[in-house]
Design a protein around this motif. Structure first.
Motif, short mmCIF file in Angstrom:
data_model
loop_
_atom_site.label_atom_id
_atom_site.label_comp_id
_atom_site.label_asym_id
_atom_site.label_seq_id
_atom_site.Cartn_x
_atom_site.Cartn_y
_atom_site.Cartn_z
N LYS A 43 9.36 -25.33 -2.84
CA LYS A 43 9.77 -26.09 -1.66
C LYS A 43 10.09 -25.17 -0.48
O LYS A 43 9.57 -25.34 0.62
CB LYS A 43 11.01 -26.96 -1.98
CG LYS A 43 10.83 -27.88 -3.17
CD LYS A 43 12.05 -28.72 -3.41
CE LYS A 43 13.27 -27.93 -3.88
NZ LYS A 43 13.11 -27.32 -5.22
N SER A 44 10.97 -24.20 -0.74
CA SER A 44 11.37 -23.30 0.36
C SER A 44 10.18 -22.51 0.88
O SER A 44 10.06 -22.27 2.08
CB SER A 44 12.46 -22.35 -0.10
OG SER A 44 13.57 -23.07 -0.54
N THR A 45 9.31 -22.10 -0.02
CA THR A 45 8.13 -21.35 0.40
C THR A 45 7.27 -22.18 1.35
O THR A 45 6.83 -21.71 2.40
CB THR A 45 7.31 -20.92 -0.83
OG1 THR A 45 8.17 -20.19 -1.70
CG2 THR A 45 6.14 -20.05 -0.44
N LEU A 154 14.83 -29.89 6.66
CA LEU A 154 16.09 -29.63 5.98
C LEU A 154 15.80 -29.16 4.55
O LEU A 154 15.21 -29.89 3.76
CB LEU A 154 16.96 -30.89 5.94
CG LEU A 154 17.05 -31.67 7.27
CD1 LEU A 154 17.83 -32.97 7.07
CD2 LEU A 154 17.72 -30.82 8.33
N ASP A 155 16.21 -27.95 4.23
CA ASP A 155 15.93 -27.40 2.90
C ASP A 155 17.19 -27.52 2.04
O ASP A 155 18.12 -26.74 2.20
CB ASP A 155 15.49 -25.94 3.03
CG ASP A 155 14.90 -25.39 1.73
OD1 ASP A 155 14.86 -26.15 0.73
OD2 ASP A 155 14.50 -24.21 1.71
N GLU A 156 17.17 -28.47 1.13
CA GLU A 156 18.33 -28.73 0.26
C GLU A 156 19.64 -28.65 1.03
O GLU A 156 20.52 -27.85 0.71
CB GLU A 156 18.34 -27.75 -0.92
CG GLU A 156 17.03 -27.77 -1.67
CD GLU A 156 17.13 -27.28 -3.10
OE1 GLU A 156 18.26 -27.22 -3.63
OE2 GLU A 156 16.09 -26.99 -3.70
N PRO A 157 19.79 -29.51 2.04
CA PRO A 157 20.92 -29.35 2.97
C PRO A 157 22.26 -29.78 2.38
O PRO A 157 23.30 -29.46 2.94
CB PRO A 157 20.55 -30.27 4.13
CG PRO A 157 19.69 -31.32 3.50
CD PRO A 157 18.94 -30.65 2.40
#
Ligand SMILES: Nc1ncnc2c1ncn2[C@@H]1O[C@H](COP(=O)(O)OP(=O)(O)O)[C@@H](O)[C@H]1O
Ligand SMILES: [Mg+2]
Lengths: 295, 532
Positions: A43-45, A154-157
């Motif tokens: 996901k973050s990548t 939003l990355d795992e906010p």
């Protein structure tokens, strides 16, 4: 409907690790899109590639009609990002960071900023090093949500927020949806995605395994049924789509593929139903089945 | 009580040794290797007692040498020469080693939140500090013993060899204690290192000032410096081991106080309280942020070099005086051009040293980019319309222009004081500013290497420190070590014209080399992934 984000065949390797392996992702303008996957799924990548922080090995990625690697500055004017690991400058206060990020994006809505600080119960006068993980995340959230942008990434906010703040966060995202913003929300918190998202993409080992509305994805899930019947159950055991059947006298418990529910219920009714409880499929289950299958 | 407070120390020591399994052997090899090679070189150069005696006379009459290396106490044996040539630097380097190791395993761990994680397991309250002290102190002792063995291996007197090795080790121990204490002060490991480093710098200056003017100077100042203590041991001369007792007492006291502070504060917090700050900010550009992050270091360095400049400026006149007072030197001095030429040579040496020291500032300013990147602080910035170019430039300007400010401060200090003392401020000040600023292109080259590493090989950005150290060692010790000319030529400071004969040629091509390296760094960073 136009696409805010469209990614196809994306590949990214880090040495021997294949972080993204032919990934597809489509986010339409104006929707809240859940980007769901376990830790290390990629996901973050994906998000970093969309932000031009990483360069994809192959595949195409389009963001707000532009190329995320080449049109970086122009695109970044139109989006706000909350990273998964928020790290603040030890000597800057939260308020200074919020204003800095806002100004760099071309200004923020003052009134919204104050309102968000209040809703998230965040003291903006504290120095970066004294904030907990949750509070650092709040700083980044306030900065992003008070910016005037089209797209929120939003990355795992909410990974550091307590349940109360999680509810505040959900309210805020619903506000943004009403204002017509597009949101890409990566998460492994299923309840959050279920509560917020119009559509979901599920990613595993760098590959998108499923995408659609929650309703679309239900065909992959099973409903749990337990019932007390007038007489002994009949025919259920041989019925297509029924699993894990347990029968004790007149009581039965089983799981049934959600699209075979109709037949199973007919069979139950033929025996006479006294009581019936059913549990709807949760995203959790859907998630588990995808990753169980892989093992 | 103490027993339970130390539970788990063994595990933490092993963890630290594992994390430092490359770094520590490099330090050991470096400090022992230079001891051996310095001895070999000096043995070649000064074979006869007469040549050693002559060196003794000139060295003790040269303020630049005295300030940099301290007095040469004993010329009756080769050992005395080694202790003079290498003792002070050996102490400086081992102090840096101890400082970095202790902070890395105490405050930096705490800052990263890992101590919290570890404290929650079966680890005593004092264990993290104890482990860091054991690793840094143990490495210091090991280095000291190996240095002694290296010297004995060169057939030097064993008592003197151990006096020398243990002197080095004693500086390591004192700075293990100093950093154990500074680690308690601030919540920020950078600040801990800065305070400890500042202490090292100031005490080095105490002894430099105390030694510089010889007998007539304020020699008592050297007693306020851990490195000064090692001079008072007089290895290979009087071998006064009792002086090491002072270092040992300082070590025990500092570690004891630090351990006491540990019981008085919360994990993650420091003694220096943090206050609330403004609720809103005015920073709105990458440069504004870089200024905020870098100004403390820029101001600190400028002030420090201003002070250093002032100190050296104030002893310069005494250099000329000293040779006039010394009839034995008269002839030699006449041959090299009289007392004025001695003063010029003094300034040439001093400005070169100031240039070398300033290159540390430049590299540290450049490396801020990398630490911002690895701590995930660059990511949210580069996700705004800030371009990669703009972000790198915002920090690089502190290395390039900031380096000029730092050097100019040094030149200002030298020029003001020397100018006032010679009643010729009008000519001396611009001369000294010039002599300091000509060092800039060479420092830029070092900064260029750091930026090129950052842009092209980010995982190896730390190698920049090796580049700084190698350039320092080659420039300061190269001629004494009789290194091949091509090695000496690799160090950029070799090519800086020596005061007062300033010529533009080398300055231009050094600037050109720096520009190419910087461009490579910028281009590399624009094309690469952000990595941690
Ligand atoms: N800079 C990197 N270097 C090496 N491997 C990486 C790097 N970044 C991510 N990975 C690997 O790529 C995979 C995907 O990581 P990531 O995108 O962070 O997953 P997620 O955000 O879904 O948890 C993981 O296996 C991770 O270890
Ligand atoms: Mg992630």
């Amino acid at each position: 409907m136009t696409s805010a984000i469209s990614v196809s065949g994306l590949v990214k390797t880090f040495g021997p690790t294949r972080a993204l392996d032919d990934l597809d992702l489509n986010v339409q303008t104006g929707e809240v899109h859940g980007f769901l996957g376990p830790n290390g799924a990629g996901k973050s990548t994906t998000i970093r590639i969309l932000l031009g922080l990483l360069r994809a090995d192959s595949g195409t990625a389009r963001l707000l009609g532009g190329d995320p690697w080449k049109d970086t500055a122009a695109l970044h004017r139109r989006l706000a990002y909350v990273p998964g690991d928020v790290n603040l400058w030890p000597n800057l206060t939260g308020g200074e960071v919020i204003d800095l990020l806002g100004r760099l994006r071309g200004g923020l809505r003052k009134q919204r900023r104050e309102e968000l600080l209040e809703r998230f119960e965040l003291d903006p006068r504290k120095k970066g090093r004294t904030y907990s993980k949750g509070n650092r995340q709040k700083v980044a959230l306030v900065a992003a949500l008070s910016s005037d942008v089209e797209l929120l990434i939003l990355d795992e906010p909410t990974s550091g927020l307590d349940p109360l703040m999680e509810a505040v966060f959900q309210d805020c995202i619903n506000d943004e949806r009403e204002r017509g913003r597009t949101v890409l929300l990566s998460s492994h918190i299923l309840a959050e995605v279920e509560a917020l998202c119009d559509r979901v993409s599920i990613i595993r080992n760098g590959h998108c395994v499923e995408t659609g509305t929650l309703a679309d994805l239900r065909h992959l899930t099973r409903t749990s049924i337990s019932a007390e019947l007038a007489g002994p159950p009949n025919g259920l055991a041989n019925l297509d789509g029924v699993h894990d059947l347990v029968a004790e006298g007149n009581r039965v418990k089983f799981e049934v593929d959600s699209d075979k529910l109709d037949l199973a219920l007919k069979q139950l009714v033929s025996s006479g139903v006294r009581t019936l409880t059913s549990q709807p499929p949760t995203l959790e289950e859907l998630f588990l089945r995808h990753y169980e299958d892989a093992k | 009580m103490i027993g339970t407070a130390l539970i788990g120390t063994g595990h933490l020591v092993r963890l630290a040794l594992r994390r430092d399994r490359i770094l520590l052997p490099i330090w050991i090899l470096f400090l022992v290797g230079i001891t051996y090679s310095t001895t070999t070189a000096l043995e070649e150069l000064y074979k006869t007692p007469e040549s050693r005696a002559l060196l003794g006379v000139t060295a003790n009459a040269n303020s630049a040498f005295l300030a940099m290396l301290g007095p040469l106490h004993d010329t009756s044996s080769l050992g005395g020469l080694v202790a003079w040539r290498w003792g002070v630097f050996s102490g400086l380097f081992i102090a840096i080693m101890a400082m970095l190791v202790v902070t890395r395993h105490t405050r930096a761990e705490e800052e990263a939140g890992r101590t919290e994680l570890i404290s929650a397991t079966v680890v005593g309250r004092h264990a993290p500090l104890a482990a860091a002290v054991i690793v840094a102190g143990g490495t210091s002792l090991l280095i000291g013993v190996l240095q002694a063995l290296a010297l004995i291996g060169k057939d030097l007197d064993a008592t003197g060899a151990f006096a020398f090795g243990l002197s080095t080790a004693s500086v390591g121990l004192v700075f293990t204690g100093v950093s154990a204490f500074t680690a308690q002060l601030s919540e920020n490991s950078r600040v801990s290192n800065a305070i400890a480093g500042g202490f090292l710098g100031v005490t080095y200056l105490f002894r430099a000032a105390g030694d510089a003017a010889g007998e007539s100077g304020p020699q008592w100042l050297t007693w306020f410096s851990p490195i000064g203590w090692t001079e008072h041991v007089r290895s290979f001369g009087d071998d006064r081991f009792w002086v090491l007792g002072i270092s040992l007492a300082a070590f025990v006291l500092l570690v004891g106080v630090s351990a006491y502070v540990v019981t008085r504060r919360d994990v993650g917090l420091g003694l220096l309280a943090t206050r609330l700050g403004p609720a809103g900010g005015t920073i709105g550009t990458p440069f504004g942020l870089a200024w905020r992050l870098q100004k403390g270091s820029l101001i600190g360095w400028s002030l420090a070099l201003l002070v250093v400049g002032t100190i050296y400026g104030s002893v310069a006149q005494a250099v000329g005086q000293m040779v006039q007072d010394n009839p034995a030197l008269g002839q030699i001095v006449q041959q090299i051009g009289g007392a004025d030429a001695m003063v010029d040579a003094f300034f040439a040496t001093i400005t070169q040293m100031l240039g070398l020291i300033t290159s540390i500032y430049l590299v540290q300013a450049v490396l801020r980019l990398r630490s911002e990147e690895t701590s995930f602080r660059a990511e949210p910035l580069l996700a705004t319309p800030v371009s990669r170019w703009g972000w790198v430039a915002s920090h690089a300007v502190f290395a390039l222009a900031g380096g000029a400010v730092v050097l100019a401060s040094a030149g200002l200090g030298l020029g003001l004081v020397h100018g006032l003392r010679t009643d010729d401020l009008g000519t001396v000040l611009p001369q000294m500013l010039g002599a300091a600023l000509v060092q800039l292109p060479a420092a830029w080259v070092i900064a260029g290497v750091a930026l090129a590493l950052f842009g092209l090989f980010p995982q190896f950005t730390g190698v920049s420190w090796a580049v700084v150290s190698v350039s320092l060692v080659i420039t300061l010790l190269g001629p004494a070590l009789q290194l091949d000319q091509w090695i000496i030529d690799v160090a950029p400071f070799t090519h800086v014209p020596k005061y007062p004969d300033i010529v533009a040629g080398p300055l231009l091509w050094l600037t050109g080399v720096a520009a190419v390296l910087l461009a490579a760094g910028f281009a590399g960073f624009r094309r690469r992934d952000l990595t941690t």
